[in-house]
Design an enzyme around this catalytic site. Sequence first.
Site, PDB file in Angstrom:
ATOM      1  N   ASP A 175     -20.558 -45.102  48.127  1.00 56.32           N
ATOM      2  CA  ASP A 175     -19.806 -43.872  48.398  1.00 56.32           C
ATOM      3  C   ASP A 175     -19.678 -43.061  47.111  1.00 56.32           C
ATOM      4  O   ASP A 175     -19.037 -43.505  46.150  1.00 56.32           O
ATOM      5  CB  ASP A 175     -18.419 -44.200  48.957  1.00 56.32           C
ATOM      6  N   GLU A 259     -20.118 -48.439  60.927  1.00 54.97           N
ATOM      7  CA  GLU A 259     -20.619 -49.693  61.489  1.00 54.97           C
ATOM      8  C   GLU A 259     -19.639 -50.307  62.488  1.00 54.97           C
ATOM      9  O   GLU A 259     -18.427 -50.171  62.343  1.00 54.97           O
ATOM     10  CB  GLU A 259     -20.879 -50.692  60.355  1.00 54.97           C
ATOM     11  N   THR A 418     -28.829 -53.343  58.992  1.00 55.76           N
ATOM     12  CA  THR A 418     -29.040 -53.118  57.568  1.00 55.76           C
ATOM     13  C   THR A 418     -29.649 -54.348  56.890  1.00 55.76           C
ATOM     14  O   THR A 418     -29.989 -55.322  57.548  1.00 55.76           O
ATOM     15  CB  THR A 418     -27.709 -52.769  56.876  1.00 55.76           C
ATOM     16  N   GLU A 456     -32.325 -50.301  58.241  1.00 59.55           N
ATOM     17  CA  GLU A 456     -32.000 -49.567  57.022  1.00 59.55           C
ATOM     18  C   GLU A 456     -32.020 -50.554  55.865  1.00 59.55           C
ATOM     19  O   GLU A 456     -31.887 -51.758  56.059  1.00 59.55           O
ATOM     20  CB  GLU A 456     -30.591 -48.945  57.093  1.00 59.55           C
ATOM     21  N   LEU A 459     -28.998 -51.463  50.075  1.00 66.72           N
ATOM     22  CA  LEU A 459     -28.774 -51.018  48.709  1.00 66.72           C
ATOM     23  C   LEU A 459     -29.905 -50.093  48.283  1.00 66.72           C
ATOM     24  O   LEU A 459     -31.018 -50.154  48.828  1.00 66.72           O
ATOM     25  CB  LEU A 459     -28.697 -52.215  47.759  1.00 66.72           C
TER      26      LEU A 459
END
Length: 548
Positions: A175, A259, A418, A456, A459
Amino acid sequence: MALTLRSSTSFLSSLDPSSKLLHKPEDAPPSCVAVPQAPVRLRALRAATQSPPAPMEAPAPAPAELLHGQVQQSHAGSGEPRRGGVPVYVMLPLDTVGPGGQVLRARALAASLMALRSAGVEGVMVDVWWGVVERDGPGQYDWEGYAELVRMVERAGLKLQMVMSFHQCGGNVGDSCNIPLPPWVLAEVSANPDIVYTDRSGRRNPEYISLGCDTLPVLKGRTPVQVYSDYMRSFRDRFSGYLGTVIAEIQVGLGPCGELRYPSYPEANGTWRFPGIGEFQCYDKYMRASLQAAAVAAGHENWGTSGPHDAGEYNQFPEETGFFRRDGTWSTEYGHFFLSWYSSMLLDHGDRVLAAAEAIFRGTGVTLSAKVAGIHWHYRTRSHAAELTAGYYNTRHHDGYEPIARMLARHGAVLNFTCMEMKDEEQPGHAGCSPELLVQQVRAAARTARVELAGENALERYDEQAFAQVASTAASAGLSAFTYLRMNRNLFDGDNWRRFVAFVKTMADGGARAALPRCDTGHSDLYVGFLDAPKERRAPEAEAAAAL
């Protein structure tokens, strides 16, 4: 625009039919053609990704696994590589549309979009922040910044994945900005703190409204699900002309970071650090009331007075707690009761919000999706503690992902997962990580539930190993799409960009890594430009990096 692209991927240009290059011997190396000296218009990689991917065929259920991650291989259904390749999307910066509702750094964004298109990227993903759009008051929607973005993406010839982001931005991994929930919602939180998640110590988390009050009119006379529905309905009406064309996918936010999970590992203020087990988030009054009712119904009223007393703290390890240790409370009758209740509350929340989204977007042509977190630490332990606190009832003897996949399948939603770039060998030994076995388990759950799987990276990565891991997973799991995290200056920098372009080409080829022809002994150089463009102009990725 004139540019030079340096890439490990060779490009083909049109040739005169009489050219001897079209009549090379059969054993000549492939893809070795001369590049015209005069500039030509850009024709990069779009052929493989021009059309949306065809729906995956319904797979046959996979055999039951002995242990999570030890999945028997199957060559049917979603386990098959996608013959048409895997489209790649790129996440835009979190503050692409800023807190005031305007597109930020519009010039840099336009240059970046053109560079992405030149690389063969299918489209981009953007968060549509609740805290931006409905910031002025209940039912007052400002879509103008996102409307400008949609037009920019359309002009660039790309597609959009748009995330209905009902969570706060700020305080989690990656973020880079702060976008809280709408001010009028935060005022409601101040008046009634129990409408946000609460841990055992009484700490409130303002990232997302507690699912315990999903059906209660706690937001100015509306329930949270009604608020989310009204928001999505307004979005549909505003962008109806783009749905199913420019806007290819709606990802429905279902929790923190978008999520489907509880905020069990918040990084804000140093509350949690990797690889801590996290904490259960069931201590607001609405969650406690639900737990009490479930305990009474189960005939054990005393089980509903609180969450587990022996579950430890955020940064502990499983063996340091009574609940998560090898043969701990998690494996008892009480443990099964609590974990079943906690995970079913999360499933019911996803079911409610996705049912609303399905009804709202039915017939528009967009694909629905939902994101599931890749919680890979302590995966090799029996209790899978970090997954349990997040709401995934996944242990050595209980599959937590198949129920999620089946819930998504009921609404025709893609399961977006992810940590696709991670390898077990890269993880610290003390953390009990296994992202590879976790991805295998989720892949098996998706196949069994007959739901499409997309991916996805968790990191920010630019190295060959990460790209190769994603490509391998895409080929074996039959991913319907992959979204790369994230577009920034680093992506357009030198070797990072060359590796990314090669990765997109590999994915367009279905995840099979293409070998360079023998004549291409170095990085291929391709001059691309417009006839009327000055030759000193930089490549689009260079312009994008300079502007960011």
